[in-house]
Scaffold this motif. Structure first.
Motif, PDB file in Angstrom:
ATOM      1  N   SER A  77       0.855  -1.177   0.000  1.00 37.63           N
ATOM      2  CA  SER A  77       0.000   0.000   0.000  1.00 37.63           C
ATOM      3  C   SER A  77       0.894   1.231   0.000  1.00 37.63           C
ATOM      4  CB  SER A  77      -0.946  -0.003   1.203  1.00 37.63           C
ATOM      5  OG  SER A  77      -0.227   0.044   2.421  1.00 37.63           O
ATOM      6  N   VAL A  78       0.494   2.228  -0.773  1.00 44.64           N
ATOM      7  CA  VAL A  78       1.275   3.455  -0.894  1.00 44.64           C
ATOM      8  C   VAL A  78       0.371   4.633  -0.553  1.00 44.64           C
ATOM      9  CG1 VAL A  78       2.949   2.514  -2.524  1.00 44.64           C
ATOM     10  CG2 VAL A  78       0.855   3.512  -3.404  1.00 44.64           C
ATOM     11  N   TRP A  79       0.921   5.599   0.163  1.00 50.13           N
ATOM     12  CA  TRP A  79       0.127   6.671   0.754  1.00 50.13           C
ATOM     13  C   TRP A  79       0.819   8.013   0.552  1.00 50.13           C
ATOM     14  CZ3 TRP A  79      -4.306   4.636   2.884  1.00 50.13           C
ATOM     15  CH2 TRP A  79      -4.301   3.246   3.106  1.00 50.13           C
ATOM     16  N   ASP A  80       0.054   9.030   0.243  1.00 47.34           N
ATOM     17  CA  ASP A  80       0.547  10.401   0.148  1.00 47.34           C
ATOM     18  C   ASP A  80       0.181  11.082   1.462  1.00 47.34           C
ATOM     19  OD1 ASP A  80       1.228  12.999  -0.438  1.00 47.34           O
ATOM     20  OD2 ASP A  80      -0.228  13.240  -2.060  1.00 47.34           O
ATOM     21  N   SER A 113       3.392  10.567  -6.167  1.00 50.37           N
ATOM     22  CA  SER A 113       3.182  11.457  -5.021  1.00 50.37           C
ATOM     23  C   SER A 113       3.246  10.737  -3.677  1.00 50.37           C
ATOM     24  CB  SER A 113       1.825  12.155  -5.149  1.00 50.37           C
ATOM     25  OG  SER A 113       0.787  11.188  -5.119  1.00 50.37           O
ATOM     26  N   TYR A 114       3.449   9.425  -3.680  1.00 50.06           N
ATOM     27  CA  TYR A 114       3.377   8.638  -2.450  1.00 50.06           C
ATOM     28  C   TYR A 114       4.696   8.684  -1.684  1.00 50.06           C
ATOM     29  CZ  TYR A 114      -0.587   7.002  -5.118  1.00 50.06           C
ATOM     30  OH  TYR A 114      -1.733   6.942  -5.863  1.00 50.06           O
ATOM     31  N   ASN A 115       4.589   8.795  -0.359  1.00 53.03           N
ATOM     32  CA  ASN A 115       5.792   8.851   0.469  1.00 53.03           C
ATOM     33  C   ASN A 115       5.788   7.865   1.636  1.00 53.03           C
ATOM     34  OD1 ASN A 115       3.776  10.209   1.865  1.00 53.03           O
ATOM     35  ND2 ASN A 115       5.108  11.873   2.536  1.00 53.03           N
ATOM     36  N   LEU A 116       4.691   7.178   1.877  1.00 53.64           N
ATOM     37  CA  LEU A 116       4.623   6.162   2.929  1.00 53.64           C
ATOM     38  C   LEU A 116       4.228   4.837   2.290  1.00 53.64           C
ATOM     39  CD1 LEU A 116       4.763   5.536   5.995  1.00 53.64           C
ATOM     40  CD2 LEU A 116       2.298   5.952   6.069  1.00 53.64           C
ATOM     41  N   PHE A 117       5.013   3.797   2.572  1.00 48.00           N
ATOM     42  CA  PHE A 117       4.792   2.475   2.000  1.00 48.00           C
ATOM     43  C   PHE A 117       4.551   1.503   3.146  1.00 48.00           C
ATOM     44  CE2 PHE A 117       6.923   4.933  -1.038  1.00 48.00           C
ATOM     45  CZ  PHE A 117       6.903   4.337  -2.279  1.00 48.00           C
ATOM     46  N   ALA A 118       3.544   0.642   3.021  1.00 45.41           N
ATOM     47  CA  ALA A 118       3.249  -0.349   4.053  1.00 45.41           C
ATOM     48  C   ALA A 118       2.798  -1.640   3.382  1.00 45.41           C
ATOM     49  CB  ALA A 118       2.171   0.163   5.000  1.00 45.41           C
ATOM     50  N   MET A 119       3.511  -2.724   3.637  1.00 42.11           N
ATOM     51  CA  MET A 119       3.170  -4.029   3.061  1.00 42.11           C
ATOM     52  C   MET A 119       2.103  -4.673   3.919  1.00 42.11           C
ATOM     53  SD  MET A 119       4.044  -5.761   0.463  1.00 42.11           S
ATOM     54  CE  MET A 119       3.696  -7.361  -0.205  1.00 42.11           C
ATOM     55  N   LEU A 120       0.960  -4.988   3.286  1.00 44.93           N
ATOM     56  CA  LEU A 120      -0.182  -5.592   3.966  1.00 44.93           C
ATOM     57  C   LEU A 120      -0.346  -7.035   3.489  1.00 44.93           C
ATOM     58  CD1 LEU A 120      -2.727  -2.665   3.409  1.00 44.93           C
ATOM     59  CD2 LEU A 120      -1.020  -2.914   5.227  1.00 44.93           C
ATOM     60  N   ASP A 145      -3.961  10.812  -0.761  1.00 44.18           N
ATOM     61  CA  ASP A 145      -4.221   9.822  -1.814  1.00 44.18           C
ATOM     62  C   ASP A 145      -3.566   8.512  -1.407  1.00 44.18           C
ATOM     63  OD1 ASP A 145      -5.177   8.793  -4.208  1.00 44.18           O
ATOM     64  OD2 ASP A 145      -3.592   9.662  -5.436  1.00 44.18           O
ATOM     65  N   HIS A 146      -4.015   7.427  -2.002  1.00 46.03           N
ATOM     66  CA  HIS A 146      -3.390   6.129  -1.731  1.00 46.03           C
ATOM     67  C   HIS A 146      -3.723   5.160  -2.855  1.00 46.03           C
ATOM     68  CE1 HIS A 146      -7.174   4.208  -0.352  1.00 46.03           C
ATOM     69  NE2 HIS A 146      -7.456   5.410   0.101  1.00 46.03           N
ATOM     70  N   ASP A 147      -2.958   4.077  -2.886  1.00 43.92           N
ATOM     71  CA  ASP A 147      -3.167   3.021  -3.866  1.00 43.92           C
ATOM     72  C   ASP A 147      -2.583   1.750  -3.278  1.00 43.92           C
ATOM     73  OD1 ASP A 147      -3.897   1.715  -6.197  1.00 43.92           O
ATOM     74  OD2 ASP A 147      -2.788   3.032  -7.522  1.00 43.92           O
TER      75      ASP A 147
END
Length: 165
Positions: A77-80, A113-120, A145-147
Protein backbone atom coordinates in the motif's frame (compact mmCIF):
# COMPACT_ATOMS: atom_id res chain seq x y z
CA UNK A 1 23.41 5.54 12.82
CA UNK A 2 26.88 6.52 11.75
CA UNK A 3 28.25 5.00 8.60
CA UNK A 4 31.86 3.86 9.04
CA UNK A 5 33.55 3.47 5.67
CA UNK A 6 36.31 1.27 7.13
CA UNK A 7 36.38 -2.24 5.68
CA UNK A 8 35.31 -5.18 7.78
CA UNK A 9 38.00 -6.75 9.88
CA UNK A 10 38.58 -10.48 9.28
CA UNK A 11 36.42 -11.55 12.24
CA UNK A 12 33.45 -9.39 11.18
CA UNK A 13 33.84 -10.68 7.63
CA UNK A 14 33.70 -14.29 8.89
CA UNK A 15 30.56 -13.50 10.94
CA UNK A 16 28.83 -11.96 7.91
CA UNK A 17 29.83 -14.93 5.75
CA UNK A 18 28.49 -17.34 8.38
CA UNK A 19 25.13 -15.52 8.56
CA UNK A 20 24.55 -14.31 5.01
CA UNK A 21 22.49 -17.38 4.09
CA UNK A 22 20.40 -16.95 7.25
CA UNK A 23 20.71 -17.83 10.89
CA UNK A 24 20.72 -21.51 11.80
CA UNK A 25 17.28 -22.77 12.82
CA UNK A 26 18.29 -23.88 16.31
CA UNK A 27 17.30 -22.62 19.77
CA UNK A 28 20.60 -20.67 20.17
CA UNK A 29 21.68 -19.59 16.68
CA UNK A 30 24.37 -17.14 17.83
CA UNK A 31 25.98 -19.82 20.01
CA UNK A 32 26.07 -22.20 17.03
CA UNK A 33 27.67 -19.54 14.80
CA UNK A 34 30.15 -18.74 17.56
CA UNK A 35 31.13 -22.39 17.91
CA UNK A 36 31.81 -22.71 14.17
CA UNK A 37 33.97 -19.56 14.22
CA UNK A 38 35.86 -20.21 17.46
CA UNK A 39 34.25 -17.24 19.22
CA UNK A 40 31.97 -16.84 22.20
CA UNK A 41 28.26 -16.21 21.74
CA UNK A 42 28.72 -12.81 23.45
CA UNK A 43 31.43 -11.86 20.94
CA UNK A 44 29.19 -12.69 17.97
CA UNK A 45 26.27 -10.73 19.42
CA UNK A 46 28.47 -7.74 20.29
CA UNK A 47 30.09 -7.66 16.86
CA UNK A 48 26.72 -7.89 15.09
CA UNK A 49 25.43 -5.03 17.25
CA UNK A 50 28.52 -2.94 16.44
CA UNK A 51 28.12 -3.62 12.70
CA UNK A 52 24.49 -2.57 12.99
CA UNK A 53 25.44 0.64 14.80
CA UNK A 54 28.03 1.45 12.09
CA UNK A 55 25.43 0.88 9.37
CA UNK A 56 27.05 -2.25 7.93
CA UNK A 57 23.94 -4.22 8.93
CA UNK A 58 20.54 -2.49 8.90
CA UNK A 59 18.63 -5.14 10.79
CA UNK A 60 18.39 -8.81 11.61
CA UNK A 61 14.93 -10.08 10.78
CA UNK A 62 12.89 -13.03 9.66
CA UNK A 63 12.00 -13.06 5.95
CA UNK A 64 9.00 -15.40 5.87
CA UNK A 65 7.45 -16.89 2.78
CA UNK A 66 3.99 -15.38 3.19
CA UNK A 67 2.51 -17.68 0.56
CA UNK A 68 3.62 -20.76 2.54
CA UNK A 69 1.97 -19.22 5.62
CA UNK A 70 -1.35 -18.92 3.78
CA UNK A 71 -1.03 -15.19 3.14
CA UNK A 72 -1.61 -15.31 -0.60
CA UNK A 73 -2.91 -11.75 -1.00
CA UNK A 74 -0.01 -9.39 -0.42
CA UNK A 75 -0.18 -5.74 -1.32
CA UNK A 76 2.23 -2.86 -1.04
CA UNK A 77 0.00 0.00 0.00
CA UNK A 78 1.27 3.46 -0.89
CA UNK A 79 0.13 6.67 0.75
CA UNK A 80 0.55 10.40 0.15
CA UNK A 81 0.89 11.58 3.74
CA UNK A 82 1.52 15.12 4.98
CA UNK A 83 5.27 15.41 5.56
CA UNK A 84 4.89 16.97 9.01
CA UNK A 85 2.88 13.94 10.21
CA UNK A 86 4.62 11.04 8.47
CA UNK A 87 6.98 10.15 11.33
CA UNK A 88 4.24 9.71 13.93
CA UNK A 89 1.72 8.13 11.58
CA UNK A 90 4.30 5.85 9.97
CA UNK A 91 5.25 4.49 13.41
CA UNK A 92 1.58 3.78 14.15
CA UNK A 93 1.08 1.99 10.83
CA UNK A 94 4.31 0.00 11.23
CA UNK A 95 3.12 -1.26 14.62
CA UNK A 96 -0.02 -2.85 13.17
CA UNK A 97 0.13 -6.67 13.38
CA UNK A 98 -0.65 -7.15 9.68
CA UNK A 99 2.06 -4.77 8.41
CA UNK A 100 5.48 -6.31 7.82
CA UNK A 101 7.29 -3.41 6.16
CA UNK A 102 6.53 0.26 6.68
CA UNK A 103 8.84 3.00 5.55
CA UNK A 104 9.11 6.56 4.30
CA UNK A 105 10.46 7.27 0.82
CA UNK A 106 10.82 10.61 -0.95
CA UNK A 107 8.19 11.39 -3.54
CA UNK A 108 9.14 11.32 -7.25
CA UNK A 109 6.98 14.21 -8.39
CA UNK A 110 5.11 14.73 -10.58
CA UNK A 111 4.68 11.02 -11.45
CA UNK A 112 4.69 9.54 -7.94
CA UNK A 113 3.18 11.46 -5.02
CA UNK A 114 3.38 8.64 -2.45
CA UNK A 115 5.79 8.85 0.47
CA UNK A 116 4.62 6.16 2.93
CA UNK A 117 4.79 2.48 2.00
CA UNK A 118 3.25 -0.35 4.05
CA UNK A 119 3.17 -4.03 3.06
CA UNK A 120 -0.18 -5.59 3.97
CA UNK A 121 -0.80 -9.35 4.09
CA UNK A 122 -3.95 -11.43 4.09
CA UNK A 123 -5.54 -14.65 2.94
CA UNK A 124 -7.62 -12.83 0.33
CA UNK A 125 -7.72 -9.48 -1.42
CA UNK A 126 -10.92 -8.68 0.47
CA UNK A 127 -9.05 -9.17 3.74
CA UNK A 128 -6.19 -6.94 2.55
CA UNK A 129 -8.69 -4.29 1.42
CA UNK A 130 -10.24 -4.33 4.91
CA UNK A 131 -6.78 -3.85 6.39
CA UNK A 132 -6.12 -1.02 3.95
CA UNK A 133 -9.31 0.63 5.23
CA UNK A 134 -7.93 0.37 8.79
CA UNK A 135 -4.72 2.10 7.69
CA UNK A 136 -6.74 4.76 5.90
CA UNK A 137 -8.76 5.44 9.06
CA UNK A 138 -5.57 5.91 11.10
CA UNK A 139 -4.07 8.27 8.52
CA UNK A 140 -7.30 10.27 8.30
CA UNK A 141 -7.05 13.73 6.82
CA UNK A 142 -3.23 13.59 6.82
CA UNK A 143 -3.53 11.33 3.76
CA UNK A 144 -4.31 12.92 0.41
CA UNK A 145 -4.22 9.82 -1.81
CA UNK A 146 -3.39 6.13 -1.73
CA UNK A 147 -3.17 3.02 -3.87
CA UNK A 148 -2.15 -0.61 -3.54
CA UNK A 149 0.11 -2.76 -5.68
CA UNK A 150 -0.60 -6.47 -5.33
CA UNK A 151 2.15 -9.09 -5.55
CA UNK A 152 1.85 -11.56 -8.38
CA UNK A 153 4.85 -13.70 -7.47
CA UNK A 154 7.49 -14.18 -4.79
CA UNK A 155 10.64 -12.20 -5.35
CA UNK A 156 13.99 -13.55 -4.25
CA UNK A 157 14.81 -12.18 -0.81
CA UNK A 158 18.43 -11.97 0.18
CA UNK A 159 20.38 -10.16 2.82
CA UNK A 160 23.93 -8.88 2.91
CA UNK A 161 26.23 -10.77 0.56
CA UNK A 162 30.01 -10.43 0.48
CA UNK A 163 31.99 -10.86 -2.69
CA UNK A 164 34.94 -13.20 -2.65
CA UNK A 165 37.73 -10.66 -3.22
Amino acid sequence: MTLDAAPLDPTDRRIVQATQAGLPLVPEPYAKIAATLGLSEAQVIARLAAMQQRGVIRRIAVAPNHYALGMTANGMSVWDVADDRISDLGARIGALPFVTHCYWRPRALPQWSYNLFAMLHGESRAEVEAKRAEVSAILGDACRDHDILYSTRILKKTGLRLRDD
